[in-house]
Design a protein around this motif. Sequence first.
Motif, PDB file in Angstrom:
ATOM      1  N   LYS A 168       0.818  -1.208   0.000  1.00  0.00           N
ATOM      2  CA  LYS A 168       0.000   0.000   0.000  1.00  0.00           C
ATOM      3  C   LYS A 168       0.857   1.265   0.000  1.00  0.00           C
ATOM      4  O   LYS A 168       0.370   2.351  -0.300  1.00  0.00           O
ATOM      5  CB  LYS A 168      -0.920   0.003   1.233  1.00  0.00           C
ATOM      6  CG  LYS A 168      -1.864  -1.182   1.306  1.00  0.00           C
ATOM      7  CD  LYS A 168      -2.758  -1.283   0.082  1.00  0.00           C
ATOM      8  CE  LYS A 168      -3.705  -2.461   0.175  1.00  0.00           C
ATOM      9  NZ  LYS A 168      -4.488  -2.647  -1.064  1.00  0.00           N
ATOM     10  N   GLU A 169       2.148   1.128   0.370  1.00  0.00           N
ATOM     11  CA  GLU A 169       3.002   2.310   0.480  1.00  0.00           C
ATOM     12  C   GLU A 169       3.460   2.835  -0.884  1.00  0.00           C
ATOM     13  O   GLU A 169       3.945   3.944  -1.009  1.00  0.00           O
ATOM     14  CB  GLU A 169       4.245   1.982   1.324  1.00  0.00           C
ATOM     15  CG  GLU A 169       3.945   1.615   2.764  1.00  0.00           C
ATOM     16  CD  GLU A 169       3.535   0.171   2.923  1.00  0.00           C
ATOM     17  OE1 GLU A 169       3.595  -0.583   1.921  1.00  0.00           O
ATOM     18  OE2 GLU A 169       3.147  -0.215   4.039  1.00  0.00           O
ATOM     19  N   LYS A 170       3.331   2.010  -1.931  1.00  0.00           N
ATOM     20  CA  LYS A 170       3.832   2.401  -3.244  1.00  0.00           C
ATOM     21  C   LYS A 170       2.953   3.493  -3.861  1.00  0.00           C
ATOM     22  O   LYS A 170       1.787   3.662  -3.500  1.00  0.00           O
ATOM     23  CB  LYS A 170       3.852   1.184  -4.173  1.00  0.00           C
ATOM     24  CG  LYS A 170       2.462   0.640  -4.488  1.00  0.00           C
ATOM     25  CD  LYS A 170       2.499  -0.561  -5.407  1.00  0.00           C
ATOM     26  CE  LYS A 170       1.076  -1.024  -5.738  1.00  0.00           C
ATOM     27  NZ  LYS A 170       1.039  -2.120  -6.696  1.00  0.00           N
ATOM     28  N   GLY A 171       3.517   4.236  -4.831  1.00  0.00           N
ATOM     29  CA  GLY A 171       2.720   5.194  -5.583  1.00  0.00           C
ATOM     30  C   GLY A 171       1.844   4.467  -6.597  1.00  0.00           C
ATOM     31  O   GLY A 171       2.282   3.506  -7.231  1.00  0.00           O
ATOM     32  N   MET A 172       0.601   4.888  -6.728  1.00  0.00           N
ATOM     33  CA  MET A 172      -0.326   4.241  -7.670  1.00  0.00           C
ATOM     34  C   MET A 172      -1.042   5.299  -8.501  1.00  0.00           C
ATOM     35  O   MET A 172      -1.137   6.455  -8.105  1.00  0.00           O
ATOM     36  CB  MET A 172      -1.360   3.394  -6.911  1.00  0.00           C
ATOM     37  CG  MET A 172      -0.777   2.200  -6.172  1.00  0.00           C
ATOM     38  SD  MET A 172      -2.040   1.178  -5.355  1.00  0.00           S
ATOM     39  CE  MET A 172      -2.442   2.193  -3.932  1.00  0.00           C
ATOM     40  N   LEU A 173      -1.556   4.878  -9.636  1.00  0.00           N
ATOM     41  CA  LEU A 173      -2.370   5.752 -10.470  1.00  0.00           C
ATOM     42  C   LEU A 173      -3.839   5.541 -10.124  1.00  0.00           C
ATOM     43  O   LEU A 173      -4.332   4.402 -10.177  1.00  0.00           O
ATOM     44  CB  LEU A 173      -2.134   5.452 -11.959  1.00  0.00           C
ATOM     45  CG  LEU A 173      -2.970   6.285 -12.929  1.00  0.00           C
ATOM     46  CD1 LEU A 173      -2.517   7.738 -12.939  1.00  0.00           C
ATOM     47  CD2 LEU A 173      -2.899   5.712 -14.340  1.00  0.00           C
ATOM     48  N   THR A 180       1.996   0.778 -10.434  1.00  0.00           N
ATOM     49  CA  THR A 180       3.072   1.178  -9.522  1.00  0.00           C
ATOM     50  C   THR A 180       3.876   2.297 -10.160  1.00  0.00           C
ATOM     51  O   THR A 180       4.391   2.133 -11.276  1.00  0.00           O
ATOM     52  CB  THR A 180       4.018   0.001  -9.218  1.00  0.00           C
ATOM     53  OG1 THR A 180       3.278  -1.068  -8.633  1.00  0.00           O
ATOM     54  CG2 THR A 180       5.130   0.427  -8.276  1.00  0.00           C
ATOM     55  N   LYS A 181       3.970   3.427  -9.476  1.00  0.00           N
ATOM     56  CA  LYS A 181       4.758   4.537 -10.003  1.00  0.00           C
ATOM     57  C   LYS A 181       6.239   4.199  -9.897  1.00  0.00           C
ATOM     58  O   LYS A 181       6.723   3.770  -8.853  1.00  0.00           O
ATOM     59  CB  LYS A 181       4.472   5.826  -9.242  1.00  0.00           C
ATOM     60  CG  LYS A 181       5.060   7.071  -9.900  1.00  0.00           C
ATOM     61  CD  LYS A 181       4.652   8.329  -9.148  1.00  0.00           C
ATOM     62  CE  LYS A 181       5.080   9.566  -9.931  1.00  0.00           C
ATOM     63  NZ  LYS A 181       6.520   9.594 -10.208  1.00  0.00           N
ATOM     64  N   MET A 182       6.980   4.399 -10.982  1.00  0.00           N
ATOM     65  CA  MET A 182       8.400   4.059 -11.021  1.00  0.00           C
ATOM     66  C   MET A 182       9.244   5.262 -10.621  1.00  0.00           C
ATOM     67  O   MET A 182       8.936   6.399 -10.990  1.00  0.00           O
ATOM     68  CB  MET A 182       8.806   3.589 -12.424  1.00  0.00           C
ATOM     69  CG  MET A 182       7.999   2.397 -12.924  1.00  0.00           C
ATOM     70  SD  MET A 182       8.060   0.997 -11.778  1.00  0.00           S
ATOM     71  CE  MET A 182       9.787   0.542 -11.940  1.00  0.00           C
ATOM     72  N   THR A 183      10.311   5.001  -9.899  1.00  0.00           N
ATOM     73  CA  THR A 183      11.223   6.071  -9.499  1.00  0.00           C
ATOM     74  C   THR A 183      12.085   6.485 -10.677  1.00  0.00           C
ATOM     75  O   THR A 183      12.371   5.686 -11.567  1.00  0.00           O
ATOM     76  CB  THR A 183      12.135   5.598  -8.355  1.00  0.00           C
ATOM     77  OG1 THR A 183      12.842   4.422  -8.779  1.00  0.00           O
ATOM     78  CG2 THR A 183      11.334   5.261  -7.113  1.00  0.00           C
ATOM     79  N   GLY A 184      12.491   7.739 -10.691  1.00  0.00           N
ATOM     80  CA  GLY A 184      13.391   8.224 -11.731  1.00  0.00           C
ATOM     81  C   GLY A 184      12.694   8.834 -12.922  1.00  0.00           C
ATOM     82  O   GLY A 184      13.340   9.350 -13.828  1.00  0.00           O
ATOM     83  N   ALA A 185      11.369   8.757 -12.977  1.00  0.00           N
ATOM     84  CA  ALA A 185      10.615   9.354 -14.082  1.00  0.00           C
ATOM     85  C   ALA A 185       9.335   9.955 -13.515  1.00  0.00           C
ATOM     86  O   ALA A 185       8.644   9.330 -12.709  1.00  0.00           O
ATOM     87  CB  ALA A 185      10.284   8.312 -15.149  1.00  0.00           C
ATOM     88  N   ALA A 186       9.021  11.159 -13.973  1.00  0.00           N
ATOM     89  CA  ALA A 186       7.906  11.891 -13.390  1.00  0.00           C
ATOM     90  C   ALA A 186       6.567  11.194 -13.604  1.00  0.00           C
ATOM     91  O   ALA A 186       5.718  11.183 -12.710  1.00  0.00           O
ATOM     92  CB  ALA A 186       7.861  13.309 -13.973  1.00  0.00           C
ATOM     93  N   GLN A 187       6.373  10.574 -14.791  1.00  0.00           N
ATOM     94  CA  GLN A 187       5.052  10.033 -15.110  1.00  0.00           C
ATOM     95  C   GLN A 187       5.133   8.627 -15.702  1.00  0.00           C
ATOM     96  O   GLN A 187       4.407   8.300 -16.630  1.00  0.00           O
ATOM     97  CB  GLN A 187       4.330  10.965 -16.092  1.00  0.00           C
ATOM     98  CG  GLN A 187       4.128  12.385 -15.563  1.00  0.00           C
ATOM     99  CD  GLN A 187       3.244  13.184 -16.475  1.00  0.00           C
ATOM    100  OE1 GLN A 187       2.012  13.043 -16.460  1.00  0.00           O
ATOM    101  NE2 GLN A 187       3.841  14.036 -17.292  1.00  0.00           N
ATOM    102  N   LEU A 188       6.020   7.809 -15.164  1.00  0.00           N
ATOM    103  CA  LEU A 188       6.164   6.431 -15.646  1.00  0.00           C
ATOM    104  C   LEU A 188       5.574   5.462 -14.630  1.00  0.00           C
ATOM    105  O   LEU A 188       5.920   5.495 -13.457  1.00  0.00           O
ATOM    106  CB  LEU A 188       7.649   6.108 -15.889  1.00  0.00           C
ATOM    107  CG  LEU A 188       7.985   4.666 -16.267  1.00  0.00           C
ATOM    108  CD1 LEU A 188       7.339   4.298 -17.602  1.00  0.00           C
ATOM    109  CD2 LEU A 188       9.498   4.472 -16.344  1.00  0.00           C
ATOM    110  N   TYR A 189       4.683   4.596 -15.095  1.00  0.00           N
ATOM    111  CA  TYR A 189       4.033   3.616 -14.236  1.00  0.00           C
ATOM    112  C   TYR A 189       4.193   2.216 -14.819  1.00  0.00           C
ATOM    113  O   TYR A 189       4.067   2.022 -16.025  1.00  0.00           O
ATOM    114  CB  TYR A 189       2.533   3.907 -14.104  1.00  0.00           C
ATOM    115  CG  TYR A 189       2.194   5.147 -13.321  1.00  0.00           C
ATOM    116  CD1 TYR A 189       1.811   5.074 -11.982  1.00  0.00           C
ATOM    117  CD2 TYR A 189       2.241   6.410 -13.919  1.00  0.00           C
ATOM    118  CE1 TYR A 189       1.494   6.219 -11.259  1.00  0.00           C
ATOM    119  CE2 TYR A 189       1.936   7.563 -13.205  1.00  0.00           C
ATOM    120  CZ  TYR A 189       1.558   7.458 -11.877  1.00  0.00           C
ATOM    121  OH  TYR A 189       1.247   8.593 -11.163  1.00  0.00           O
TER     122      TYR A 189
END
Length: 415
Positions: A168-173, A180-189
């Motif tokens: 639940k802690e991950k970034g989601m759309l 899962t929102k990926m680190t290192g890119a503003a809008q990459l999932y």
Amino acid sequence: MDHIFRNFEKVYVSFSGGKDSGVLLNLIIDYMRRHKIKKKVGVLFIDLEGQYKLTIDYIISILTQNADLFEVFWCCLPLNLRNAVSVFQPFWTPWEPAQKDKWIRPLPDFPGVITIHNNPFPFFRKHMEFEDFIRDFGVWYARDAKTACLVGIRSDESLNRFRTIALKEKGMLSNLNWTTKMTGAAQLYNCYPIYDWTTGDIWVANAKFGWPYNRLYDMFYKAGVPLSKQRICQPYGDDQRIGLNLFRVIEPETWAHVVNRVSGANFGNIYSGNSILGYRNVKLPEGHTWRSYTKMLLATLPGETAANYRERFIKFVRYWNRTGCAVSGGTWLPPEASVSKNFSSRGTRGKPLVVYRGIPDSIPARLEAKKVAPTWRRMAICILKNDQLCKSLSFTQTKRQRERMKTLLEKYGKL
């Protein structure tokens, strides 16, 4: 699919030619045909050289038949991969130019195949880690556009895959747990459209909709491999080495090249189903204790490999000496064990911790299998299994260690 194509400017799929990514690709094809979508979808296929001919035939067929839908990135690049069948060559590099005479197969005959000579990726560096390439490709492909990377993983295949979805802690759309929102890119999932499918669902879908699939799975089935164990990946990894002998059974001509490609491949084939690469059935040589046997094994290894084991064994011993773990009440404990004054703060929260003043030579197998105590037997078997990451002792390889190993290989590789 509808949500993905409506909410993202760019879409690409990570494709391996396996059953899961194959079903995912067919879902994309059906959706794009049905909705007459003209914008091309990216397909990332990282060719790791050690592939069955049946797999390559399937990939060429499905990508050629749907060339109007896809922008294909067929990558044949020298990446760093684990070789779990040798202590002398712990890593190997597919498509290494200097090893061209040993390549398992020639470069594929497909339009736009990406090699080290026509590489369009500014982030690529020779011998970079596979995981780093996957991440950096996504950032490069997105280029600040809202981008979906479609990945065919299913949560019933492993605990780690389940955690990828369930955390639940991950970034989601839009609060969707399959993104899962990926680190290192503003809008990459990363998006996992088939995360809740079972293995049975995969084959029901292929049959019900008449989708093309990799016929290698038919050969696996005929060879007696259970549906749940049928996987396609590079042949020399820690888990993949178990299936090395299938190359010999299914494609003998490919097997000859697989054996010649890396150090230890035939050893892995011979002993993949044997107790020497197993756990419970390893027998102690006459005249040895597990402690003396472990030390003898360390003395036979190459210097860097032995140093790696010693460093991890020392950490392993210190952990059990200082921290320990919680053990259920009534569990039999060897004389070296004692109950600490500290209490567990993990999943078994509140239970007293058991630490060890010394390391037992061995304990009953049923307890050892539960990893409730350190033993010299566990360390000896770690070496026999060529478990250089010491996964059986609950270690993982750190990024610093990967980088150090790569530097050492580059420095001493030509001696």
